[in-house]
Enzyme design. Structure first.
Site, short mmCIF file in Angstrom:
data_model
loop_
_atom_site.label_atom_id
_atom_site.label_comp_id
_atom_site.label_asym_id
_atom_site.label_seq_id
_atom_site.Cartn_x
_atom_site.Cartn_y
_atom_site.Cartn_z
CG HIS A 159 3.26 -57.39 0.15
ND1 HIS A 159 4.09 -56.43 0.96
CD2 HIS A 159 2.92 -57.49 -0.86
CE1 HIS A 159 3.85 -55.50 -0.32
NE2 HIS A 159 3.10 -56.22 -1.25
CB CYS A 202 7.12 -56.70 6.80
SG CYS A 202 7.19 -55.45 5.52
#
Length: 458
Positions: A159, A202
């Site tokens: 992430h 991301c």
């Protein structure tokens, strides 16, 4: 000795030098000339998450290891960071096995456990890159003991958010400025000849945007640009994905380059060619490239090795729509995971009640972060200006923030007063950067955070 004998001896000597210079070693080293070594191939692979819902990150890393191992790299030249809580997790329907695609082969077997559990952290990550064994805290002690002739491949999957990457510990982040500082230090120490960095997360483009110099012999590609999510794939509910897995098996950018490596001869494929293929298949985000563009002409083999020349390849020819049936934003995979747990559990069972509780907690956490960040912005900039200021995106080529220490401090301040950002809340890191860019003082942030989060946070 006769003149004829001397001529023969001289010829054999020249032939010997020529042979040495053209020899290609298949054990992780590239060819060595009589005068100068061309160095070794080294790799550092890292999955920066934990928890069964993040199955895909460790699956990606294990798959990458198998490609490098098949390519001839030795374990002593491959460093693996992964929490190692997936293969033998009680939720894994195939104990001891990890797959990276539906009906895929086991990619977990043989993977070195260099840094696992709490040893997967930013401190050890930096130390491993810099080759600083004495700075390590735990783990196998393996580091990039590289020199000026070596080629380094780094692959990071996890992430992320604008300006940072996650680690298993919620309070530990890899900040863009710190990562670039480490890479600059490695370059200054002549710790490599060239480096390739693949990054799945991301807003991963923000780790290099306006920060990675073009003169450090580093070529980087990212799953997304500086302002968008990256995506998981092969998820529960997709055709061919066994329902019992309950989560996603891979990430779109990652499986695109990994499966491309599986299908093609790395001796003949350049980074430029792979970039185009990955960009085409990764159709939910904008795959980016940064740094020294001269490396797009290099063959993947230079960093990843290649299977024996006798190996036959079956090139992947399916279109993106045929190969990827559905994608899920990385930040929503946890929500999918909890929802699927609720749907799978028997009606009225304790298992279902627990799954419903976890789902409600995840939803409540998201609502809290949304509310608190919105409230803080309104208290700082007013209702009308808040959204525009917090979500402002700087022009391409500029770094996220001017004062990185302010950025770090603001995130820590928020978390100390309002609770952990969590994977979902990481999408708001740009807001903290813009608070710094707007000149908000720490004292002011403390005051408005206390006001916005006066109720007990989730």
């Amino acid at each position: 000795m006769s003149i004829q004998g001397l001529v023969v001896l001289l010829f054999l000597s020249v032939l010997s030098v020529s042979t040495i210079g053209s020899t290609l070693v298949e054990n992780g080293s590239t060819s060595t000339t009589h005068h100068k070594s061309k160095g070794k191939r080294w790799a550092l692979l890292i999955a920066g998450s934990n928890g069964y819902d993040n199955y895909r990150h460790q699956a990606d890393v294990c798959h990458a290891y198998q490609i490098l191992k098949k390519g001839g790299l030795k374990d002593e030249n491959i460093i693996v960071f992964m929490y190692d809580d997936i293969a033998n997790n009680t939720e894994n329907p195939r104990p001891g096995v990890i797959i990276n695609k539906p009906n895929g082969k086991d990619v977990y077997h043989g993977v070195p456990k260099d840094y696992t559990g709490d040893d997967v952290n930013s401190h050890n990550f930096y130390a491993a890159i810099l080759g600083e064994k004495t700075a390590l805290k735990g783990g196998s002690g393996k580091v990039l003991e590289t020199g000026p002739n070596d080629h380094i491949f780094i692959y990071y999957t996890d992430h992320g958010a604008t300006g940072l990457l996650g680690m298993p510990s919620e309070s530990d982040f890899v900040y863009a400025k710190d990562l670039i500082h480490v890479l600059k230090k490695k370059h200054a120490a002549k710790g490599y000849k060239s480096m390739v960095f693949y990054l799945e997360a991301c807003e991963s483009g923000s780790m290099f945007e306006g920060l990675l110099p073009k003169n450090m012999n580093i070529y980087a590609t990212t799953a997304s640009n500086a302002e968008e999510s990256s995506y998981a794939t092969y998820c529960d509910g997709d055709p061919g994905v066994p329902k019992q897995f309950g989560t996603c098996l891979g990430d779109l950018y990652s499986i695109s380059w990994l499966e491309d490596c599986d299908a093609n001869d790395l001796r003949k494929e350049t980074f430029g060619v792979q970039y185009k293929r990955v960009r085409s298949r990764t159709n939910e985000s904008h795959v980016m490239q940064y740094g020294d563009m001269s490396h797009i002409k290099e063959f993947l083999y230079t960093y990843m090795g290649a299977t024996p020349k006798t190996h036959s390849y079956a090139p992947f020819t399916a279109s993106p729509s045929e190969s990827i049936s559905r994608t899920v934003s990385q930040r929503d995979v946890a929500l999918l995971y909890f929802l699927q747990k609720v749907n799978r559990a028997p009606t009225g069972s304790h298992e279902k009640l627990e799954a419903q509780k976890q789902l409600r907690k995840e939803i409540a956490r998201r609502k809290h972060v949304d509310y608190s960040i919105t409230k803080i912005g309104e208290l700082l900039f007013g209702t009308e200006r808040s959204s525009k200021v917090l979500m402002n995106v700087r022009p391409a080529g500029q770094p996220l923030v001017d004062d990185w220490e302010c950025f770090k401090m603001f995130i820590r301040t928020y978390e100390s007063r309002c609770g952990k950002l969590s994977t979902y809340g990481m999408k708001y890191t740009r807001a903290f950067a813009n608070m710094c860019n707007a000149g908000v003082s720490l004292e002011k942030l403390v005051a408005v955070s206390d006001q916005a989060c006066s109720k007990k946070h989730v």
